[in-house]
Scaffold this motif. Structure first.
Motif, PDB file in Angstrom:
ATOM      1  N   PRO A  60      17.989   6.451   6.610  1.00 30.81           N
ATOM      2  CA  PRO A  60      19.199   6.592   7.703  1.00 30.81           C
ATOM      3  C   PRO A  60      18.442   5.057   8.530  1.00 30.81           C
ATOM      4  N   GLU A  61      19.429   4.817   9.315  1.00 32.35           N
ATOM      5  CA  GLU A  61      18.767   3.975  10.116  1.00 32.35           C
ATOM      6  C   GLU A  61      18.205   3.346  10.343  1.00 32.35           C
ATOM      7  N   GLN A  62      17.097   4.471  11.129  1.00 29.54           N
ATOM      8  CA  GLN A  62      15.695   4.188  11.465  1.00 29.54           C
ATOM      9  C   GLN A  62      14.774   5.476  11.098  1.00 29.54           C
ATOM     10  N   PRO A  63      14.410   5.236   9.715  1.00 27.41           N
ATOM     11  CA  PRO A  63      14.001   5.895   9.178  1.00 27.41           C
ATOM     12  C   PRO A  63      11.998   6.371   9.512  1.00 27.41           C
ATOM     13  N   LEU A  64      11.929   5.650  11.088  1.00 27.87           N
ATOM     14  CA  LEU A  64      10.454   6.773  11.431  1.00 27.87           C
ATOM     15  C   LEU A  64      10.260   7.103  12.392  1.00 27.87           C
ATOM     16  N   PRO A  65       9.810   8.916  13.143  1.00 32.63           N
ATOM     17  CA  PRO A  65      10.107   9.084  13.776  1.00 32.63           C
ATOM     18  C   PRO A  65       9.592   8.248  15.260  1.00 32.63           C
ATOM     19  N   ASP A  66      11.112   8.903  15.739  1.00 36.79           N
ATOM     20  CA  ASP A  66      11.217   8.720  17.033  1.00 36.79           C
ATOM     21  C   ASP A  66       9.400   8.736  18.141  1.00 36.79           C
ATOM     22  N   ASP A  67       8.659   9.223  17.887  1.00 36.12           N
ATOM     23  CA  ASP A  67       7.388   9.669  18.182  1.00 36.12           C
ATOM     24  C   ASP A  67       6.719   8.684  17.696  1.00 36.12           C
ATOM     25  N   PHE A  68       6.416   7.928  16.751  1.00 43.53           N
ATOM     26  CA  PHE A  68       5.963   6.912  16.114  1.00 43.53           C
ATOM     27  C   PHE A  68       5.579   5.323  16.242  1.00 43.53           C
ATOM     28  N   PRO A  69       4.467   5.245  16.215  1.00 41.08           N
ATOM     29  CA  PRO A  69       3.972   4.185  17.453  1.00 41.08           C
ATOM     30  C   PRO A  69       4.940   3.112  17.071  1.00 41.08           C
ATOM     31  N   ARG A  70       4.724   2.764  18.362  1.00 36.89           N
ATOM     32  CA  ARG A  70       5.846   1.388  18.081  1.00 36.89           C
ATOM     33  C   ARG A  70       4.991   0.048  17.844  1.00 36.89           C
ATOM     34  N   ARG A  71       3.467   0.166  17.881  1.00 39.90           N
ATOM     35  CA  ARG A  71       3.297  -1.223  17.483  1.00 39.90           C
ATOM     36  C   ARG A  71       2.374  -0.716  15.988  1.00 39.90           C
ATOM     37  N   VAL A  72       3.420  -1.764  14.851  1.00 45.95           N
ATOM     38  CA  VAL A  72       2.065  -0.880  13.666  1.00 45.95           C
ATOM     39  C   VAL A  72       2.081  -2.320  12.987  1.00 45.95           C
ATOM     40  N   TYR A  73       0.793  -1.766  11.511  1.00 51.29           N
ATOM     41  CA  TYR A  73       0.728  -2.800  11.127  1.00 51.29           C
ATOM     42  C   TYR A  73       0.723  -2.017   9.406  1.00 51.29           C
ATOM     43  N   ILE A  74       1.510  -3.576   8.968  1.00 48.35           N
ATOM     44  CA  ILE A  74       1.922  -3.107   7.414  1.00 48.35           C
ATOM     45  C   ILE A  74       0.974  -3.348   6.764  1.00 48.35           C
ATOM     46  N   SER A  75       1.034  -2.511   5.836  1.00 47.96           N
ATOM     47  CA  SER A  75      -0.261  -2.807   4.351  1.00 47.96           C
ATOM     48  C   SER A  75       0.475  -2.700   3.252  1.00 47.96           C
ATOM     49  N   PHE A  76       1.275  -3.814   2.646  1.00 47.06           N
ATOM     50  CA  PHE A  76       1.868  -3.112   1.209  1.00 47.06           C
ATOM     51  C   PHE A  76       1.151  -2.957  -0.182  1.00 47.06           C
ATOM     52  N   ASP A  77       1.355  -2.427  -0.977  1.00 44.87           N
ATOM     53  CA  ASP A  77       0.616  -2.546  -2.046  1.00 44.87           C
ATOM     54  C   ASP A  77       1.771  -2.435  -3.277  1.00 44.87           C
ATOM     55  N   VAL A  78       1.350  -3.973  -3.852  1.00 45.04           N
ATOM     56  CA  VAL A  78       2.301  -4.561  -4.947  1.00 45.04           C
ATOM     57  C   VAL A  78       2.744  -3.403  -5.842  1.00 45.04           C
ATOM     58  N   ASP A  79       1.797  -2.573  -6.387  1.00 46.12           N
ATOM     59  CA  ASP A  79       1.978  -2.213  -7.732  1.00 46.12           C
ATOM     60  C   ASP A  79       3.035  -0.902  -7.734  1.00 46.12           C
ATOM     61  N   GLY A  80       3.592  -0.503  -6.306  1.00 41.76           N
ATOM     62  CA  GLY A  80       4.157   0.026  -6.321  1.00 41.76           C
ATOM     63  C   GLY A  80       6.231  -0.617  -6.463  1.00 41.76           C
ATOM     64  N   LEU A  81       5.901  -2.113  -6.636  1.00 43.85           N
ATOM     65  CA  LEU A  81       7.271  -2.388  -7.237  1.00 43.85           C
ATOM     66  C   LEU A  81       7.378  -2.067  -8.599  1.00 43.85           C
ATOM     67  N   ASP A  82       8.353  -1.910  -8.847  1.00 43.83           N
ATOM     68  CA  ASP A  82       8.548  -1.585 -10.728  1.00 43.83           C
ATOM     69  C   ASP A  82       8.101  -3.456 -11.417  1.00 43.83           C
ATOM     70  N   SER A  83       7.279  -2.824 -12.842  1.00 46.59           N
ATOM     71  CA  SER A  83       6.723  -3.379 -13.178  1.00 46.59           C
ATOM     72  C   SER A  83       7.321  -4.280 -13.846  1.00 46.59           C
ATOM     73  N   SER A  84       8.572  -4.367 -13.834  1.00 49.14           N
ATOM     74  CA  SER A  84       9.586  -5.679 -14.576  1.00 49.14           C
ATOM     75  C   SER A  84       9.384  -6.946 -13.928  1.00 49.14           C
ATOM     76  N   LEU A  85       8.755  -6.343 -12.388  1.00 48.68           N
ATOM     77  CA  LEU A  85       8.789  -7.462 -11.047  1.00 48.68           C
ATOM     78  C   LEU A  85       7.411  -7.700 -11.101  1.00 48.68           C
ATOM     79  N   MET A  86       6.166  -6.925 -10.810  1.00 49.38           N
ATOM     80  CA  MET A  86       4.802  -6.663 -10.568  1.00 49.38           C
ATOM     81  C   MET A  86       4.125  -6.266 -11.701  1.00 49.38           C
ATOM     82  N   PRO A  87       4.032  -7.045 -12.855  1.00 51.00           N
ATOM     83  CA  PRO A  87       3.289  -6.552 -13.907  1.00 51.00           C
ATOM     84  C   PRO A  87       1.145  -6.921 -13.849  1.00 51.00           C
ATOM     85  N   ALA A  88       1.303  -7.808 -12.948  1.00 50.61           N
ATOM     86  CA  ALA A  88      -0.057  -8.376 -12.092  1.00 50.61           C
ATOM     87  C   ALA A  88      -0.499  -6.972 -11.007  1.00 50.61           C
ATOM     88  N   THR A  89      -1.184  -6.185 -11.176  1.00 54.65           N
ATOM     89  CA  THR A  89      -1.507  -5.556 -10.793  1.00 54.65           C
ATOM     90  C   THR A  89      -2.652  -3.801 -11.629  1.00 54.65           C
TER      91      THR A  89
END
Length: 102
Positions: free
Chosen positions: A3-32
């Motif tokens: 959907p255009e807005q994937p987070l629920p309407d009542d989700f906090p407006r201020r967010v912290y993003i933590s991205f774990d690179v092992d979620g990427l395909d191993s062809s992009l990120m074998p070094a994890t």
């Protein structure tokens, strides 16, 4: 598709993003610790992140789980490019939305 807005309407407006690179395909990120065959692609990650910051303010971010492999540079570059994308999205998120007061 997502959907255009994937987070629920009542989700906090201020967010912290933590991205774990092992979620990427191993062809992009074998070094994890846990390479993921069939993980998400670069374009999928970009799409998801762009949608998740819509209408939100990114107050901080991190990119975790890179485990560099000597002589393998594309994974390091991928993590750097991901960090750059997140920094750009965080900066963009701090600009007032159309119709909002600064």
């Amino acid at each position: 598709g997502l959907p255009e807005q994937p987070l629920p309407d009542d989700f906090p407006r201020r967010v912290y993003i933590s991205f774990d690179v092992d979620g990427l395909d191993s062809s992009l990120m074998p070094a994890t610790g846990t390479p993921s065959p069939g993980g998400i692609s670069w374009r999928e990650a970009q799409f998801i992140l762009e949608r998740c910051v819509q209408g939100r303010e990114v107050v901080g971010l991190d990119v975790v789980e890179l485990a560099p492999i000597p002589g393998l540079h594309h994974a390091d570059f991928t993590a750097a490019k991901l960090t750059h994308l997140l920094m750009a999205l965080a900066l963009q998120s701090r600009r007032p939305l159309q119709g909002e007061q600064a």
